[in-house]
Design a protein around this motif. Structure first.
Motif, short mmCIF file in Angstrom:
data_model
loop_
_atom_site.label_atom_id
_atom_site.label_comp_id
_atom_site.label_asym_id
_atom_site.label_seq_id
_atom_site.Cartn_x
_atom_site.Cartn_y
_atom_site.Cartn_z
N GLY A 1 0.82 -1.21 0.00
CA GLY A 1 0.00 0.00 0.00
C GLY A 1 0.85 1.26 0.00
N PHE A 2 1.93 1.24 0.77
CA PHE A 2 2.83 2.40 0.82
C PHE A 2 3.48 2.64 -0.54
N VAL A 3 3.96 1.58 -1.18
CA VAL A 3 4.65 1.72 -2.48
C VAL A 3 3.69 2.28 -3.54
N ARG A 4 2.46 1.77 -3.55
CA ARG A 4 1.48 2.29 -4.52
C ARG A 4 1.24 3.79 -4.30
N LYS A 5 1.06 4.19 -3.06
CA LYS A 5 0.78 5.60 -2.76
C LYS A 5 2.02 6.46 -3.00
N TRP A 6 3.19 5.90 -2.74
CA TRP A 6 4.43 6.65 -2.98
C TRP A 6 4.60 6.98 -4.47
N LYS A 7 4.27 6.03 -5.32
CA LYS A 7 4.36 6.27 -6.77
C LYS A 7 3.39 7.36 -7.18
N ARG A 8 2.17 7.31 -6.64
CA ARG A 8 1.19 8.35 -6.95
C ARG A 8 1.63 9.70 -6.41
N TYR A 9 2.27 9.70 -5.25
CA TYR A 9 2.77 10.94 -4.65
C TYR A 9 3.82 11.58 -5.55
N GLN A 10 4.73 10.76 -6.08
CA GLN A 10 5.77 11.28 -6.96
C GLN A 10 5.18 11.89 -8.23
N LEU A 11 4.20 11.20 -8.82
CA LEU A 11 3.57 11.73 -10.03
C LEU A 11 2.75 12.98 -9.74
N THR A 12 2.13 13.02 -8.56
CA THR A 12 1.37 14.22 -8.18
C THR A 12 2.30 15.41 -8.01
N ARG A 13 3.48 15.17 -7.46
CA ARG A 13 4.49 16.25 -7.33
C ARG A 13 4.92 16.75 -8.71
N LEU A 14 5.04 15.81 -9.66
CA LEU A 14 5.40 16.20 -11.03
C LEU A 14 4.35 17.14 -11.60
N LEU A 15 3.08 16.82 -11.39
CA LEU A 15 2.00 17.69 -11.86
C LEU A 15 2.08 19.07 -11.21
N SER A 16 2.32 19.08 -9.91
CA SER A 16 2.34 20.35 -9.17
C SER A 16 3.50 21.24 -9.57
N SER A 17 4.59 20.62 -10.02
CA SER A 17 5.79 21.39 -10.33
C SER A 17 5.83 21.92 -11.76
N ASP A 18 4.89 21.49 -12.59
CA ASP A 18 4.90 21.91 -13.99
C ASP A 18 3.48 22.33 -14.39
N GLU A 19 3.27 23.63 -14.48
CA GLU A 19 1.94 24.15 -14.76
C GLU A 19 1.43 23.72 -16.14
N LYS A 20 2.33 23.58 -17.09
CA LYS A 20 1.94 23.18 -18.44
C LYS A 20 1.40 21.74 -18.43
N VAL A 21 2.13 20.85 -17.74
CA VAL A 21 1.69 19.46 -17.65
C VAL A 21 0.38 19.37 -16.86
N LYS A 22 0.28 20.18 -15.81
CA LYS A 22 -0.93 20.20 -14.98
C LYS A 22 -2.14 20.60 -15.81
N ALA A 23 -1.96 21.61 -16.67
CA ALA A 23 -3.05 22.07 -17.52
C ALA A 23 -3.43 21.00 -18.54
N MET A 24 -2.41 20.34 -19.11
CA MET A 24 -2.67 19.26 -20.06
C MET A 24 -3.44 18.12 -19.39
N TYR A 25 -3.06 17.79 -18.17
CA TYR A 25 -3.73 16.70 -17.45
C TYR A 25 -5.17 17.10 -17.10
#
Length: 410
Positions: A371-395
């Protein structure tokens, strides 16, 4: 001799059934009432996940099954003896370097004899394994066996061909879910063995099989798969009736569906991977709470986890084999390792309840680690979205379009 064979078969059946119910968070079985009693049966299933498909189907019913599997797995003499003891029989294909019709004559005869004894025969008429959830053109082997069985001298008067759908929420994931659907049987009675009847039965079974598993249009597959599974939760069961009905409503919107696939591809080029859902604050809190148990789970179970991980990472080329090998090696490895841990706990405490609780905690910590590993992967991808406004808008645009399409489908 037959008593020993039954005891060995059902002992192995019970061990694997328990293992699968621990490996998956839920195994739902639908349509058991469609399996005829005291009559010969041919189970024909979709094939998305290598050996684990057969294990799931077998342990979801109590029939004494015989299985047709690709001949290549019988090359090792030890493996051959083990597989033969569990009623597995090799089926030859053109790529095996032989004439499949000639090479399979003896195997087909063994199937006819098993069906004459009112046993069940299981095979995968797609002739391949592939994790893509779409309808496939079936091989005629299932029709040849069915018609051959009812025309075999001293054989069955009729044979029931039962379509079986295996539907995974996550093909490779530990503690995901699977939904097994047994469809209504097709009763095959004595008729001439000719091309017309082979084709007719194959077409009939193709349609029946497509109704018990997710069967997306392969010409628009990437877009349809994106629409229905881009945010798939590993603990949610997949209902093929609902998905197939919804997909049918999109049959005249192919251009729009393909545009969704292109959007997903562009997001993957930016670093996202699917299925994906941004992690919420509450899920992030759960991840933090799980971290101590996850660390214990990693440390305690590392002697099994590390070899399995390295073997799959370095030796396994086809994704379809990942879950099967992960389950097989883990079932053996954890049985041995947890047995030792239980004995050590008993030697220390001299109490079997303490030993049993220790083994139970090992499993709980293993689930927490997953459960931790699954959520950690999602956390990393969520950080990617938060750090790039262009990708966030595309998503955001991608999700809005998918939600709009989904609105009137269910």
């Amino acid at each position: 001799m037959i008593v020993i064979k039954y005891l060995w078969y059902y002992s192995f059946w019970l061990i694997v059934r328990i293992g699968l119910r621990l490996y998956y968070s839920k195994v739902k079985v639908t349509g058991l009432e469609n399996i005829p009693k005291n009559t010969p049966i041919i189970f024909g299933s979709n094939h998305e996940n290598a050996f684990i498909d057969a294990l799931l189907i077998t342990t979801s019913n109590t029939r004494f099954d015989h299985y047709l599997v690709r001949a290549g797995v019988f090359n090792n003499p030890i493996a051959k003896a083990f597989f033969n003891s569990l009623n597995l029989m090799p089926v030859y294909r053109a790529q095996d370097g032989v004439n499949p019709l000639e090479a399979n004559k003896q195997i087909f005869r063994a199937c006819f004899e098993a069906l004459a004894k009112k046993y069940a025969v299981m095979l995968f008429p797609e002739g391949e394994h592939n994790m893509r959830r779409h309808k496939r053109i079936l091989k005629k082997g299932i029709s040849r066996i069915a018609l051959g069985a009812v025309n075999f001298e001293g054989g069955a008067q009729e044979v029931s061909v039962v379509p079986v759908g295996v539907n995974y929420s996550d093909h490779m994931g530990f503690r995901s879910t699977v939904h097994i659907v047994f469809g209504e049987p097709i009763v095959v009675k004595k008729q001439e063995e000719n091309a017309e009847n082979y084709n007719k039965l194959t077409a009939q079974f193709t349609e029946a099989l497509s109704q018990v598993h997710v069967s997306l249009d392969r010409n628009a597959y990437d877009g349809l798969d994106t629409i229905f599974f881009h945010d798939q939760k590993s603990h949610e069961l997949i209902n093929p009736d609902i998905i197939n009905a919804a997909a049918g409503k999109l049959s005249d919107r192919t251009e729009e569906v393909n545009e969704i696939a292109e959007q997903k591809k562009k997001l993957e080029e930016k670093g996202l991977s699917f299925p994906f859902r941004p992690i919420s604050s509450s899920e992030l809190a759960v991840m933090v709470l799980l971290s101590p148990l996850a660390l214990i789970g990693l440390m305690v179970n590392l002697p099994v986890l590390l070899p399995v991980y390295l073997f799959i990472k370095t030796r396994v080329k086809e994704a379809e084999f990942v879950a099967s090998l992960k389950f097989g090696f883990s079932l053996l490895g954890f049985c041995i390792w947890w047995w030792h841990l239980g004995n050590w706990a008993y030697d220390y405490s001299s109490q079997w309840p303490v030993a049993a609780i220790s083994v139970g905690l090992c499993f709980i910590c293993l689930v927490s680690l997953n459960g931790f590993v699954r959520k950690w992967k999602r956390y990393q991808l969520t950080r990617l979205l938060s750090s790039d406004e262009k990708v966030k808008a595309m998503y955001r645009d991608f999700v809005d379009r998918v939600d709009e399409i989904r609105k009137n489908l269910f």
